[in-house]
Design an enzyme around this catalytic site. Structure first.
Site, PDB file in Angstrom:
ATOM      1  N   GLU A   1       0.890  -1.170   0.000  1.00 52.28           N
ATOM      2  CA  GLU A   1       0.000   0.000   0.000  1.00 52.28           C
ATOM      3  C   GLU A   1       0.916   1.205   0.000  1.00 52.28           C
ATOM      4  OE1 GLU A   1      -1.633   3.089   0.338  1.00 52.28           O
ATOM      5  OE2 GLU A   1      -1.747   2.736   2.495  1.00 52.28           O
ATOM      6  N   CYS A  56      -2.008   8.939   2.423  1.00 48.74           N
ATOM      7  CA  CYS A  56      -1.874   8.530   1.021  1.00 48.74           C
ATOM      8  C   CYS A  56      -3.046   9.009   0.175  1.00 48.74           C
ATOM      9  CB  CYS A  56      -1.770   7.010   0.928  1.00 48.74           C
ATOM     10  SG  CYS A  56      -0.328   6.342   1.762  1.00 48.74           S
TER      11      CYS A  56
END
Length: 481
Positions: free
Chosen positions: A249, A287
């Site tokens: 990720e 993110c």
């Protein structure tokens, strides 16, 4: 004087020969001193995880679920204490830290629920061809082996939870490596896991130094790696162990798209509020924080005015103050990098609409327009409280601008047109499309991950459980079905 925090080795407290200090990025005060495991202790943890794999994977579902429920309950009971710890070591405003604890409570609760449902198996009759008469296939999932979970600093509790909870749910031993800037939140999870009846060796929390990690990554007894962090480090891990299962990720430069039909005053107020909030929450260190705003020309000027005003209204300062919206970045070096990128964009011709100043580890919430292609702010993940504004003429241009990125994590699309919503879902090269809101929305039970250089695999409890396991088929022969 702060005592040294021990780490968790195969379910028990232990200390090593060295230690390091954790300081608040806000005021530099000492938050804690953390003991570092020796090479021999890391080996002991890996050996214990490997040895207990068969036992742990055979643990009854109710035992694993009870442990997960216990951690969820204890996190809820200790919310304020843990939130203050997160805020102190990370610099996250206390209101966001409280929210992070609440999310971790849910992650462990979701995992407990999934543990009870997991692995009932799927039966498939095979007599759809003549050669399969009398045969039945039963497919179940089995753990691949111990998991190495490598967590980042930006959500030091919840992203540790996303590594640990799914592993326990499926019965996969896990070694958790928290970020060196924020190890204390991960060690708290160790405290709570130690209160359960999980078998010794099924989990460890080891604040291993980054330079020691290549050997751990390459250890053949850890066939699964779950990593959250930068694309540079993530792909270096993947390339070093191409035969392992890696869930990565990684980064993103998430876009919020505001289309022509999102045009009422109320619509633009909502969009501007969400954009301003989620370009700056966690000081932009998420993110899926809003980095790019792509707006139709028919609403652009009105939206820009509102976004700038709402960004300027963000309360910056002491993260321990409940009124603070934006705290410091994780370090002064991180803030200096953001400063350099903004200065580069302005020197290349970008218009600075607000912000652009640094003080220590803090960087002012910043808005830029007309950012030239090719500068870092246009192509990389800034991971700071900075957003850029781009005017487009129509939906085609808007969607092309979203896809003109090496990243593809999530996108927010402000539209009321259901056909456009499905078009966005079909055409945008991202792992998630959020309609009517910023790209920063994440529910911890849904699949979460990206495409392109935003990573591979998915988090979200059930989806991580799939990543930690593989399908094995049992064929039964000679049955009257």
């Amino acid at each position: 004087m702060t005592s040294t925090h021990a780490f968790w080795l195969a379910g028990r407290l232990a200390t090593g020969e060295d230690s390091f200090d954790v300081h608040s990025p806000w005021d530099g005060r000492l938050v804690g001193t953390v003991s570092v495991p020796t090479d021999a202790q890391v080996e002991e943890a890996v050996a214990a995880a490997y040895a207990v794999t068969a036992e742990f994977s055979a643990t009854p579902a109710h035992v694993r679920a009870a442990a997960l429920d216990h951690v969820s309950k204890r996190l809820a009971e200790r919310t304020e204490e843990i939130a203050q710890l997160i805020s102190a070591e990370n610099g996250k405003p206390i209101k966001w830290a409280r929210g992070e604890v609440g999310r971790a409570v849910s992650v462990f609760r979701f995992a407990a629920e999934e543990a009870r449902r997991f692995n009932g198996g799927e039966a498939q009759r095979l007599d759809t061809d003549a050669g399969g008469v009398g045969r039945l296939a039963l497919t179940r999932r089995f753990v691949k082996g111990p998991v190495l979970g490598i967590a980042p600093f930006n959500f030091p509790l919840n992203l540790c939870a996303h590594k640990v909870a799914p592993a326990i749910a499926v019965g996969a031993p896990i070694i958790l490596k928290p970020a060196p800037a924020t190890p204390l939140s991960g060690l708290i999870l160790g405290e709570l896991l130690a209160e359960t009846d999980l078998p010794a060796g099924s989990w460890s929390v080891l604040p291993v130094a980054n330079e020691k990690m290549p050997a751990l990554v390459k250890d053949e007894r850890l066939p699964v790696i779950s990593f959250t962090g930068s694309d540079t480090v993530g792909y270096a891990i993947q390339q070093s162990v191409p035969h392992k299962h890696c869930t990565l990720e990684l980064g993103g430069n998430a876009a919020a798209v505001v289309l022509a039909d999102w045009s009422s005053e109320a619509d633009l107020e909502w969009a501007a509020t969400r954009i301003a909030t989620f370009s700056n929450y966690q000081a932009g260190q998420s993110c899926i924080s809003v980095q790019r705003v792509i707006a139709d020309a028919s609403v652009y000027d009105r939206l820009v005015e509102k976004v700038v005003a709402k960004v300027q209204a963000q309360v910056t300062g002491d993260p321990s103050d409940s009124a603070t919206d934006v705290g410091p970045l994780v370090s002064e070096d991180a803030a200096k990098r953001v400063e350099t990128w903004v200065d580069e964009a302005v020197s290349a011709g970008a218009k600075l609409l607000t912000g652009g100043k640094r003080e220590g580890a803090s960087y002012e919430p910043t808005v830029l327009a007309e950012v030239p292609a090719g500068v870092k702010l246009a192509t990389e993940e800034v991971f700071g409280p900075v957003l850029t504004l781009t005017r487009v003429e129509n939906t085609d241009e808007a969607f092309a601008a979203v896809n003109d990125s090496k990243f593809g994590l999530q996108t927010g699309v402000f539209t009321r047109d259901i056909q456009v919503a499905f078009r966005a879902h079909r055409e945008l090269e991202v792992g998630g499309v959020v309609v009517g809101d910023a790209p920063s929305y994440r529910a911890d039970q849904m699949p979460y991950g990206g495409v392109k250089q935003s990573g591979v695999g998915r988090e979200g409890v059930r989806y991580a459980m799939d990543d930690y396991t593989y399908e094995r088929v049992l064929v039964l022969t000679g049955l009257d079905i």
